[in-house]
Design a protein around this motif. Structure first.
Motif, PDB file in Angstrom:
ATOM      1  N   ARG A 107       0.835  -1.217   0.000  1.00 17.90           N
ATOM      2  CA  ARG A 107       0.000   0.000   0.000  1.00 17.90           C
ATOM      3  C   ARG A 107       0.858   1.252   0.000  1.00 17.90           C
ATOM      4  NH1 ARG A 107      -2.939  -2.712   3.833  1.00 17.90           N
ATOM      5  NH2 ARG A 107      -1.977  -1.488   5.487  1.00 17.90           N
ATOM      6  N   ALA A 110       2.529   1.809  -3.410  1.00 23.21           N
ATOM      7  CA  ALA A 110       1.564   2.345  -4.373  1.00 23.21           C
ATOM      8  C   ALA A 110       1.274   3.813  -4.085  1.00 23.21           C
ATOM      9  CB  ALA A 110       0.279   1.524  -4.343  1.00 23.21           C
ATOM     10  N   ALA A 111       1.100   4.155  -2.801  1.00 22.66           N
ATOM     11  CA  ALA A 111       0.811   5.543  -2.431  1.00 22.66           C
ATOM     12  C   ALA A 111       1.999   6.455  -2.727  1.00 22.66           C
ATOM     13  CB  ALA A 111       0.442   5.626  -0.950  1.00 22.66           C
ATOM     14  N   LEU A 113       4.312   6.059  -5.010  1.00 21.48           N
ATOM     15  CA  LEU A 113       4.407   6.256  -6.454  1.00 21.48           C
ATOM     16  C   LEU A 113       3.314   7.195  -6.949  1.00 21.48           C
ATOM     17  CD1 LEU A 113       5.329   2.634  -7.578  1.00 21.48           C
ATOM     18  CD2 LEU A 113       6.832   4.650  -7.516  1.00 21.48           C
ATOM     19  N   GLU A 114       2.134   7.075  -6.373  1.00 24.37           N
ATOM     20  CA  GLU A 114       1.042   7.978  -6.746  1.00 24.37           C
ATOM     21  C   GLU A 114       1.376   9.420  -6.369  1.00 24.37           C
ATOM     22  OE1 GLU A 114      -2.206   8.984  -8.710  1.00 24.37           O
ATOM     23  OE2 GLU A 114      -1.471   6.934  -8.570  1.00 24.37           O
ATOM     24  N   HIS A 115       1.919   9.627  -5.175  1.00 24.38           N
ATOM     25  CA  HIS A 115       2.325  10.979  -4.751  1.00 24.38           C
ATOM     26  C   HIS A 115       3.406  11.530  -5.672  1.00 24.38           C
ATOM     27  CE1 HIS A 115       0.915   9.852  -0.469  1.00 24.38           C
ATOM     28  NE2 HIS A 115      -0.033  10.522  -1.079  1.00 24.38           N
ATOM     29  N   CYS A 117       3.769  11.010  -8.723  1.00 20.87           N
ATOM     30  CA  CYS A 117       3.192  11.404 -10.016  1.00 20.87           C
ATOM     31  C   CYS A 117       2.739  12.858 -10.024  1.00 20.87           C
ATOM     32  CB  CYS A 117       2.012  10.502 -10.372  1.00 20.87           C
ATOM     33  SG  CYS A 117       2.517   8.981 -11.177  1.00 20.87           S
ATOM     34  N   THR A 123       6.870  11.844 -13.217  1.00 18.12           N
ATOM     35  CA  THR A 123       5.809  11.031 -13.813  1.00 18.12           C
ATOM     36  C   THR A 123       6.330   9.991 -14.805  1.00 18.12           C
ATOM     37  OG1 THR A 123       4.213  12.790 -13.443  1.00 18.12           O
ATOM     38  CG2 THR A 123       3.607  11.097 -15.036  1.00 18.12           C
ATOM     39  N   VAL A 126       7.909   7.135 -12.856  1.00 20.66           N
ATOM     40  CA  VAL A 126       6.898   6.339 -12.138  1.00 20.66           C
ATOM     41  C   VAL A 126       6.206   5.402 -13.123  1.00 20.66           C
ATOM     42  CG1 VAL A 126       4.730   6.421 -10.855  1.00 20.66           C
ATOM     43  CG2 VAL A 126       6.565   8.048 -10.308  1.00 20.66           C
ATOM     44  N   THR A 127       5.873   5.903 -14.273  1.00 25.21           N
ATOM     45  CA  THR A 127       5.237   5.070 -15.306  1.00 25.21           C
ATOM     46  C   THR A 127       6.147   3.900 -15.666  1.00 25.21           C
ATOM     47  OG1 THR A 127       4.045   6.977 -16.164  1.00 25.21           O
ATOM     48  CG2 THR A 127       4.274   5.076 -17.636  1.00 25.21           C
ATOM     49  N   ARG A 130       6.282   1.376 -12.750  1.00 21.99           N
ATOM     50  CA  ARG A 130       5.025   0.617 -12.665  1.00 21.99           C
ATOM     51  C   ARG A 130       4.880  -0.401 -13.796  1.00 21.99           C
ATOM     52  NH1 ARG A 130       0.806   5.490 -11.327  1.00 21.99           N
ATOM     53  NH2 ARG A 130       0.960   5.396  -9.061  1.00 21.99           N
ATOM     54  N   SER A 132       3.978   0.364 -16.836  1.00 19.92           N
ATOM     55  CA  SER A 132       2.859   0.780 -17.711  1.00 19.92           C
ATOM     56  C   SER A 132       3.364   1.280 -19.036  1.00 19.92           C
ATOM     57  CB  SER A 132       2.056   1.889 -17.043  1.00 19.92           C
ATOM     58  OG  SER A 132       1.585   1.453 -15.795  1.00 19.92           O
TER      59      SER A 132
END
Length: 132
Positions: A107, A110-111, A113-115, A117, A123, A126-127, A130, A132
């Motif tokens: 968790r 994930a948080a 990496l989201e922050h 972004c 960004t 992070v992509t 991940r 992606s």
């Protein structure tokens, strides 16, 4: 420079993981990673193998294992074939702590990496991280 952005992303993520694991489970990030590597290796690794897996030198891994032993999360065992070889072995309590901490780690990762972004410079990294 991409390397500097990577270092910034790494530092942010590591800081968030460290806080979450310490607050929620009384584990440092290196301690969590050591338990994770031991469990993934079938429960034990030679001290040098653990050092290599964690990117630590012998002295640092010795101190880390001492902290884990003091907490009852690992124990040392001598190699039966080579009495000079020392293994670090995860204990039942170590496996339980790892199992409890894994969802927090996931968790928090994930948080974090989201922050990250939110920073347009980070960004693309992070992509990439991940997948992606």
């Amino acid at each position: 420079m991409t390397w500097n952005r990577f270092v910034r992303l790494h530092a942010r993520v590591e800081a968030e993981l460290t806080k979450a694991l310490q607050r929620g489970h009384g584990l440092g990030l290196s301690e969590y990673r050591a338990l994770e590597r031991l469990a993934a290796a079938g429960g034990e690794l030679r001290m040098q193998e653990l050092a290599d897996a964690l990117g630590l030198n012998q002295s640092s891994v010795t101190r880390l294992v001492a902290r884990l032993e003091e907490a009852g999360l690992t124990r040392r065992d001598l190699c039966s074939a080579d009495r000079r070889g020392v293994y670090s072995v995860i204990t039942v309590d170590g496996r339980a702590r790892l199992t409890e901490a894994m969802p927090t780690y996931e968790r928090s990762l994930a948080a974090a990496l989201e922050h990250a972004c939110a920073d347009p410079d980070l960004t693309p990294l992070v992509t990439l991280v991940r997948g992606s």
